[in-house]
Design a protein around this motif. Structure first.
Motif, PDB file in Angstrom:
ATOM      1  N   SER A 279       0.829  -1.205   0.000  1.00 54.70           N
ATOM      2  CA  SER A 279       0.000   0.000   0.000  1.00 54.70           C
ATOM      3  C   SER A 279       0.865   1.257   0.000  1.00 54.70           C
ATOM      4  CB  SER A 279      -0.924   0.001   1.228  1.00 54.70           C
ATOM      5  OG  SER A 279      -1.738  -1.146   1.254  1.00 54.70           O
ATOM      6  N   GLU A 280       1.930   1.226   0.798  1.00 52.28           N
ATOM      7  CA  GLU A 280       2.839   2.363   0.838  1.00 52.28           C
ATOM      8  C   GLU A 280       3.515   2.577  -0.512  1.00 52.28           C
ATOM      9  OE1 GLU A 280       6.690   3.983   3.397  1.00 52.28           O
ATOM     10  OE2 GLU A 280       5.713   2.089   3.926  1.00 52.28           O
ATOM     11  N   ALA A 281       3.842   1.474  -1.196  1.00 52.95           N
ATOM     12  CA  ALA A 281       4.465   1.587  -2.521  1.00 52.95           C
ATOM     13  C   ALA A 281       3.516   2.237  -3.517  1.00 52.95           C
ATOM     14  CB  ALA A 281       4.878   0.196  -3.013  1.00 52.95           C
ATOM     15  N   ILE A 282       2.233   1.881  -3.430  1.00 52.77           N
ATOM     16  CA  ILE A 282       1.240   2.484  -4.329  1.00 52.77           C
ATOM     17  C   ILE A 282       1.107   3.975  -4.049  1.00 52.77           C
ATOM     18  CG2 ILE A 282      -1.222   2.539  -4.913  1.00 52.77           C
ATOM     19  CD1 ILE A 282      -1.276  -0.488  -4.452  1.00 52.77           C
ATOM     20  N   ARG A 283       1.081   4.346  -2.766  1.00 53.72           N
ATOM     21  CA  ARG A 283       0.974   5.765  -2.415  1.00 53.72           C
ATOM     22  C   ARG A 283       2.214   6.538  -2.854  1.00 53.72           C
ATOM     23  NH1 ARG A 283      -1.496   3.669   2.361  1.00 53.72           N
ATOM     24  NH2 ARG A 283       0.488   3.717   3.475  1.00 53.72           N
ATOM     25  N   ASP A 284       3.374   5.921  -2.700  1.00 52.04           N
ATOM     26  CA  ASP A 284       4.610   6.596  -3.109  1.00 52.04           C
ATOM     27  C   ASP A 284       4.657   6.801  -4.617  1.00 52.04           C
ATOM     28  OD1 ASP A 284       5.414   6.693  -0.504  1.00 52.04           O
ATOM     29  OD2 ASP A 284       6.722   4.928  -0.631  1.00 52.04           O
ATOM     30  N   ALA A 285       4.083   5.848  -5.355  1.00 55.99           N
ATOM     31  CA  ALA A 285       4.098   5.948  -6.822  1.00 55.99           C
ATOM     32  C   ALA A 285       3.125   7.002  -7.333  1.00 55.99           C
ATOM     33  CB  ALA A 285       3.767   4.589  -7.432  1.00 55.99           C
ATOM     34  N   ALA A 286       2.116   7.314  -6.512  1.00 51.47           N
ATOM     35  CA  ALA A 286       1.132   8.312  -6.926  1.00 51.47           C
ATOM     36  C   ALA A 286       1.656   9.709  -6.630  1.00 51.47           C
ATOM     37  CB  ALA A 286      -0.188   8.081  -6.182  1.00 51.47           C
ATOM     38  N   SER A 287       1.431  10.606  -7.547  1.00 51.30           N
ATOM     39  CA  SER A 287       1.867  11.987  -7.361  1.00 51.30           C
ATOM     40  C   SER A 287       0.868  12.733  -6.489  1.00 51.30           C
ATOM     41  CB  SER A 287       1.982  12.694  -8.717  1.00 51.30           C
ATOM     42  OG  SER A 287       0.714  12.764  -9.343  1.00 51.30           O
ATOM     43  N   ALA A 288       1.326  13.817  -5.879  1.00 52.95           N
ATOM     44  CA  ALA A 288       0.440  14.636  -5.046  1.00 52.95           C
ATOM     45  C   ALA A 288      -0.699  15.217  -5.880  1.00 52.95           C
ATOM     46  CB  ALA A 288       1.240  15.754  -4.385  1.00 52.95           C
ATOM     47  N   GLU A 289      -0.412  15.477  -7.165  1.00 53.33           N
ATOM     48  CA  GLU A 289      -1.432  16.039  -8.050  1.00 53.33           C
ATOM     49  C   GLU A 289      -2.570  15.051  -8.303  1.00 53.33           C
ATOM     50  OE1 GLU A 289       1.796  16.118  -8.616  1.00 53.33           O
ATOM     51  OE2 GLU A 289       2.174  18.260  -8.286  1.00 53.33           O
ATOM     52  N   SER A 290      -2.301  13.767  -8.090  1.00 55.12           N
ATOM     53  CA  SER A 290      -3.335  12.762  -8.342  1.00 55.12           C
ATOM     54  C   SER A 290      -4.340  12.670  -7.211  1.00 55.12           C
ATOM     55  CB  SER A 290      -2.690  11.389  -8.548  1.00 55.12           C
ATOM     56  OG  SER A 290      -2.082  10.935  -7.349  1.00 55.12           O
ATOM     57  N   ALA A 291      -4.094  13.389  -6.127  1.00 50.20           N
ATOM     58  CA  ALA A 291      -4.988  13.313  -4.967  1.00 50.20           C
ATOM     59  C   ALA A 291      -6.393  13.804  -5.292  1.00 50.20           C
ATOM     60  CB  ALA A 291      -4.413  14.106  -3.805  1.00 50.20           C
ATOM     61  N   ASP A 292      -6.477  14.907  -6.040  1.00 52.13           N
ATOM     62  CA  ASP A 292      -7.791  15.442  -6.393  1.00 52.13           C
ATOM     63  C   ASP A 292      -8.564  14.458  -7.262  1.00 52.13           C
ATOM     64  OD1 ASP A 292      -7.336  17.746  -4.958  1.00 52.13           O
ATOM     65  OD2 ASP A 292      -6.636  18.892  -6.697  1.00 52.13           O
ATOM     66  N   LEU A 293      -7.867  13.835  -8.205  1.00 55.71           N
ATOM     67  CA  LEU A 293      -8.511  12.845  -9.064  1.00 55.71           C
ATOM     68  C   LEU A 293      -8.962  11.650  -8.235  1.00 55.71           C
ATOM     69  CD1 LEU A 293      -9.339  11.743 -11.812  1.00 55.71           C
ATOM     70  CD2 LEU A 293      -6.999  10.894 -12.114  1.00 55.71           C
ATOM     71  N   ALA A 294      -8.108  11.207  -7.330  1.00 58.26           N
ATOM     72  CA  ALA A 294      -8.465  10.068  -6.477  1.00 58.26           C
ATOM     73  C   ALA A 294      -9.676  10.393  -5.611  1.00 58.26           C
ATOM     74  CB  ALA A 294      -7.275   9.673  -5.601  1.00 58.26           C
ATOM     75  N   ALA A 295      -9.736  11.620  -5.101  1.00 59.03           N
ATOM     76  CA  ALA A 295     -10.876  12.022  -4.278  1.00 59.03           C
ATOM     77  C   ALA A 295     -12.160  12.032  -5.089  1.00 59.03           C
ATOM     78  CB  ALA A 295     -10.618  13.400  -3.676  1.00 59.03           C
ATOM     79  N   ALA A 296     -12.069  12.458  -6.362  1.00 56.95           N
ATOM     80  CA  ALA A 296     -13.251  12.461  -7.221  1.00 56.95           C
ATOM     81  C   ALA A 296     -13.689  11.034  -7.540  1.00 56.95           C
ATOM     82  CB  ALA A 296     -12.953  13.234  -8.513  1.00 56.95           C
ATOM     83  N   VAL A 297     -12.728  10.179  -7.823  1.00 58.69           N
ATOM     84  CA  VAL A 297     -13.047   8.786  -8.168  1.00 58.69           C
ATOM     85  C   VAL A 297     -13.653   8.063  -6.975  1.00 58.69           C
ATOM     86  CG1 VAL A 297     -12.050   6.550  -8.777  1.00 58.69           C
ATOM     87  CG2 VAL A 297     -11.339   8.611 -10.007  1.00 58.69           C
ATOM     88  N   THR A 298     -13.107   8.297  -5.794  1.00 60.46           N
ATOM     89  CA  THR A 298     -13.601   7.586  -4.612  1.00 60.46           C
ATOM     90  C   THR A 298     -15.043   7.941  -4.305  1.00 60.46           C
ATOM     91  OG1 THR A 298     -12.774   6.808  -2.472  1.00 60.46           O
ATOM     92  CG2 THR A 298     -13.074   9.178  -2.701  1.00 60.46           C
ATOM     93  N   SER A 299     -15.475   9.141  -4.724  1.00 60.40           N
ATOM     94  CA  SER A 299     -16.859   9.551  -4.469  1.00 60.40           C
ATOM     95  C   SER A 299     -17.855   8.723  -5.270  1.00 60.40           C
ATOM     96  CB  SER A 299     -17.045  11.038  -4.800  1.00 60.40           C
ATOM     97  OG  SER A 299     -16.938  11.267  -6.197  1.00 60.40           O
ATOM     98  N   LEU A 300     -17.391   8.034  -6.307  1.00 61.53           N
ATOM     99  CA  LEU A 300     -18.280   7.193  -7.112  1.00 61.53           C
ATOM    100  C   LEU A 300     -18.797   5.982  -6.341  1.00 61.53           C
ATOM    101  CD1 LEU A 300     -16.351   7.200 -10.515  1.00 61.53           C
ATOM    102  CD2 LEU A 300     -18.426   8.463  -9.917  1.00 61.53           C
ATOM    103  N   ALA A 301     -18.263   5.753  -5.146  1.00 61.41           N
ATOM    104  CA  ALA A 301     -18.753   4.652  -4.316  1.00 61.41           C
ATOM    105  C   ALA A 301     -19.313   5.152  -2.989  1.00 61.41           C
ATOM    106  CB  ALA A 301     -17.650   3.628  -4.063  1.00 61.41           C
ATOM    107  N   GLU A 302     -19.542   6.470  -2.871  1.00 60.39           N
ATOM    108  CA  GLU A 302     -20.229   6.984  -1.688  1.00 60.39           C
ATOM    109  C   GLU A 302     -21.688   6.527  -1.748  1.00 60.39           C
ATOM    110  OE1 GLU A 302     -19.174   8.597   0.875  1.00 60.39           O
ATOM    111  OE2 GLU A 302     -17.101   8.939   0.256  1.00 60.39           O
ATOM    112  N   PRO A 303     -22.281   6.136  -0.621  1.00 67.36           N
ATOM    113  CA  PRO A 303     -23.657   5.632  -0.637  1.00 67.36           C
ATOM    114  C   PRO A 303     -24.647   6.554  -1.340  1.00 67.36           C
ATOM    115  CG  PRO A 303     -22.667   5.183   1.491  1.00 67.36           C
ATOM    116  CD  PRO A 303     -21.670   6.016   0.728  1.00 67.36           C
ATOM    117  N   ALA A 304     -24.587   7.853  -1.066  1.00 66.80           N
ATOM    118  CA  ALA A 304     -25.529   8.782  -1.683  1.00 66.80           C
ATOM    119  C   ALA A 304     -25.339   8.841  -3.197  1.00 66.80           C
ATOM    120  CB  ALA A 304     -25.371  10.173  -1.074  1.00 66.80           C
TER     121      ALA A 304
END
Length: 280
Positions: A8-33
């Motif tokens: 998991s740490e390796a995956i986080r290290d490979a991801a850039s800080a700029e990808s955080a916003d994209l990841a946050a948007a993608v993760t919302s696709l599985a929010e219950p609402a």
């Protein structure tokens, strides 16, 4: 228990800080609402019975998951690893986002009998993988959490398929039982109230599903979606102002009732407008 912390740490290290916003948007696709809203749109424009079945799966999964997570009580990945601000609960195993994504997106593929359709499987698979990876990238879950969550989702859909035998009312009955049990467990998330309300709303309206009219035109379908989503947004706005659990249960029941009855209401309005034009 193996949660693949190093991987998991390796995956986080490979991801850039700029990808955080994209990841946050993608993760919302599985929010219950969000999942409920997606299912609502599919219900309005697709096969009503099949989509209602998956809706019952999703509500049942929510009640099941909050109980399971509370009982297991394993913590999330380290909050300090987060690349972007996110709400992190006390428990983190298995991943509810991976579980929910598998139940809803995978459930739709199964309910619509598209398991042999490479495109449908690819789209659903990409959504599930993207949501799962977003949780690891954001640091809210370990890789093991999302793998188990997705696998649990597969098992849950298979079990619901066998128990419901294609009857949405049975799915909502199971959801009501699971959510009812979750309400009495200590330290469960607020989602148990959402699950209970949605389950009760589904039970009360499931008998109308096969009687609903289909949109008579693409324009009527578009109006249905726009009006439907607007009311859903209004319901979610009201939700933010409520804290009393019984009122929230009633609100979530109204949410599902609106999803079910919106085609009937829009259809009647469209017919009334057509008659007015003819008479004029």
């Amino acid at each position: 228990m193996i949660r693949f912390e190093d991987e998991s740490e390796a995956i986080r290290d490979a991801a850039s800080a700029e990808s955080a916003d994209l990841a946050a948007a993608v993760t919302s696709l599985a929010e219950p609402a969000v999942l409920l809203t997606i299912l609502a749109v599919v219900f309005w424009v697709g096969n009503r019975r099949r989509t209602a079945l998956v809706l019952s799966y999703g509500v049942a999964a929510l009640g099941f998951y909050v109980s399971l997570e509370a009982l297991l009580g394993l913590p999330h990945s380290l909050e300090s690893a987060l690349l972007a601000p996110a709400e992190v609960g006390a428990d983190g195993f298995p991943s509810g986002h991976a579980f929910g994504a598998m139940v809803v997106y995978g459930g739709l593929v199964g309910a619509y009998e598209r398991l042999r359709d490479p495109l449908a499987v690819a789209i659903a698979g990409a959504l599930i993988v993207a949501v799962s990876l977003s949780r690891v990238i954001l640091g809210t879950h370990y890789l093991g959490d999302v793998l188990v969550g997705a696998a649990l989702g597969v098992g849950f859909v298979i079990a619901m398929n066998r128990l419901t035998r294609g009857a949405p009312v049975v799915g909502f009955l199971i959801a009501a039982v699971l959510a009812g049990l979750a309400v009495f467990l200590p330290e469960t998330a607020a989602y148990d109230v959402l699950a209970l309300g949605a389950a009760l709303g589904g039970l009360l309206t499931a008998g109308w599903i096969d009687r609903l009219p289909s949109p008579r035109s693409r324009l009527e379908a578009a109006v249905l979606v726009v009006a439907g989503v607007a009311v859903v947004a209004a319901i979610r706005l009201v939700e933010t102002a409520l804290e009393f659990a019984p009122l929230l249960v009633a609100l979530y029941a109204a949410f599902v009732a609106w999803v079910v009855f919106a085609p009937e209401l829009v259809g009647r309005l469209s017919s009334a407008l057509d008659r007015t034009r003819v008479e004029s």
